[in-house]
Design an enzyme around this catalytic site. Structure first.
Site, PDB file in Angstrom:
ATOM      1  N   GLU A  45       0.822  -1.207   0.000  1.00  0.00           N
ATOM      2  CA  GLU A  45       0.000   0.000   0.000  1.00  0.00           C
ATOM      3  C   GLU A  45       0.860   1.263   0.000  1.00  0.00           C
ATOM      4  O   GLU A  45       0.533   2.253  -0.661  1.00  0.00           O
ATOM      5  CB  GLU A  45      -0.954   0.000   1.197  1.00  0.00           C
ATOM      6  CG  GLU A  45      -2.076  -1.019   1.090  1.00  0.00           C
ATOM      7  CD  GLU A  45      -3.000  -0.760  -0.088  1.00  0.00           C
ATOM      8  OE1 GLU A  45      -3.027   0.365  -0.606  1.00  0.00           O
ATOM      9  OE2 GLU A  45      -3.704  -1.706  -0.507  1.00  0.00           O
ATOM     10  N   TYR A 128      -6.066   6.492   4.688  1.00  0.00           N
ATOM     11  CA  TYR A 128      -6.274   5.466   3.666  1.00  0.00           C
ATOM     12  C   TYR A 128      -5.490   4.192   3.990  1.00  0.00           C
ATOM     13  O   TYR A 128      -6.040   3.077   3.958  1.00  0.00           O
ATOM     14  CB  TYR A 128      -5.872   5.974   2.277  1.00  0.00           C
ATOM     15  CG  TYR A 128      -5.751   4.824   1.315  1.00  0.00           C
ATOM     16  CD1 TYR A 128      -6.891   4.207   0.807  1.00  0.00           C
ATOM     17  CD2 TYR A 128      -4.502   4.276   0.995  1.00  0.00           C
ATOM     18  CE1 TYR A 128      -6.796   3.092  -0.016  1.00  0.00           C
ATOM     19  CE2 TYR A 128      -4.403   3.175   0.171  1.00  0.00           C
ATOM     20  CZ  TYR A 128      -5.541   2.586  -0.332  1.00  0.00           C
ATOM     21  OH  TYR A 128      -5.444   1.478  -1.132  1.00  0.00           O
ATOM     22  N   ASP A 146      -9.303   4.666  -2.443  1.00  0.00           N
ATOM     23  CA  ASP A 146      -8.141   5.144  -3.199  1.00  0.00           C
ATOM     24  C   ASP A 146      -8.655   5.786  -4.484  1.00  0.00           C
ATOM     25  O   ASP A 146      -9.859   5.989  -4.663  1.00  0.00           O
ATOM     26  CB  ASP A 146      -7.144   4.005  -3.471  1.00  0.00           C
ATOM     27  CG  ASP A 146      -7.652   2.992  -4.483  1.00  0.00           C
ATOM     28  OD1 ASP A 146      -8.853   3.043  -4.857  1.00  0.00           O
ATOM     29  OD2 ASP A 146      -6.852   2.138  -4.913  1.00  0.00           O
TER      30      ASP A 146
END
Length: 356
Positions: A45, A128, A146
């Site tokens: 990520e 996030y 996202d």
């Protein structure tokens, strides 16, 4: 915008599609597993922020082979990690990666917190990333948004508010359709949908599992969503870089300050980057300027770097801290893209000088 009614139907359709069409990615668990290795999820990520899957794959493989767990990464020297990151861009991510790894290794016994709140407390972990790791690695229900999810949801509900002002509205809509079970699979299914079907241009609505539920699909121009505010022109800056080479085929490299652009990376000595940079070289020599500057676009500005090169004596001592690096192994120095291009240009000129 009304989302309460179709929420369960949307999640069920999307998860059924994901069970058959999920992308095979090295950081993912198979559909239905509802959990994955938190280290690999977190690492992926961080790498995937503003970077494509294609670009990330080889870096992810290199990192996980060299540092197979968070404790191994935390124990590594900063310079080694920064060099391994070179070329992936957005170098603050690499500094945050190390800070987070060391916090997990030192303060949590090498075990990632399993909640959004606990993950948010780690250095460099934003809303996030915390939501993505909580959902994908630990199966927690979390709202993961996202750029791909943002696009899918804006189209699904034909959200007409321009970005970035639309983001709170998009988050509310995403929350409404996120299921309690398989939240990690749902987040990855949304990402896959945006990456492979609901693409920025020419979305493949005909094969989309949500086409009958999508308000934008019912319009003549689904690609008009999400609505984007007009972009401001990026400022343009200038700079100077210096290629300093000894007779034994070594070039002088410095380490950029930890804070600021390309922080902690090896680089050629350079000036500040502004509208009228100081062109004074770091030492007296017979300098030659390359005819064409090296251009690079950063997130917030573009840059034209004028490269100067000079041959110096074997005992030359440029000011400040640095190291003499073999030119033949410049590819192993881990230079960021800007300085890798500058080095390539200098070496090309160097070959031209050597020709009779």
């Amino acid at each position: 915008m009304h989302v309460e009614g179709p929420s369960r139907k949307i999640a069920a359709k999307l998860l059924a599609h994901y069970d058959v069409h999920a992308r095979s990615l090295p950081w993912r668990a198979p559909p239905g597993a509802n959990a994955a290795d938190p280290y690999r999820v977190w690492l992926s990520e961080v790498m995937l922020q503003q970077t494509t899957v294609t670009a990330v794959r080889p870096y992810f493989a290199k990192f996980t082979e060299r540092w197979p767990d968070v404790t191994a990464l935390a124990a590594e020297e900063d310079g080694e990690v920064m060099a391994a990151w070179a070329g992936l861009g957005y170098y603050a991510r690499a500094r945050n990666l190390l800070a987070c790894a060391r916090a997990v290794a030192g303060g949590h016994g090498g075990i990632f917190p399993d909640t959004e709140q606990g993950l948010r407390a780690l250095p460099g972990v934003g809303a996030y990333t915390a939501a993505a790791v909580a959902a994908i690695a630990f199966g927690r229900r979390a709202v993961v948004v996202d750029a791909n999810v943002e696009r899918v949801v804006a189209r699904l509900f034909a959200i007409a508010t321009p970005l970035p002002a639309a983001r709170p509205e998009i988050r509310i809509a995403t929350d409404a359709i996120t299921p309690d079970a398989r939240a990690g699979d749902f987040a990855q299914a949304m990402m896959d949908l945006g990456a492979t079907i609901c693409t920025p241009r020419n979305p493949a609505c005909g094969i989309c599992p949500l086409r009958l539920d999508c308000a934008a699909c019912a319009t003549a121009d689904p690609a008009a969503f999400p609505v984007k505010a007009a972009k401001k022109a990026k400022p343009h800056r200038l700079g100077h870089g210096w290629w300093i080479e000894r007779p034994d085929g070594h070039v002088w490299l410095v380490r950029r300050p930890d804070k600021g652009m390309l922080g902690g990376m090896r680089a050629l000595p350079s000036s500040d980057w502004n509208e009228a940079p100081d062109a004074t070289p770091p030492l007296v020599a017979r300098w030659r300027r390359l005819p064409d500057p090296v251009s690079h676009v950063f997130t917030h500005f573009s840059l034209a770097l004028t490269v100067h090169h000079a041959h110096v004596g074997q005992d030359a001592a440029p000011p400040g801290a640095g190291e003499w690096w073999p030119v033949a192994e410049i590819g192993k120095a881990g230079l960021p893209t800007l300085f890798a291009r500058a080095a390539e240009a200098a070496m090309k000129e160097r070959l031209n000088d050597a020709r009779p």
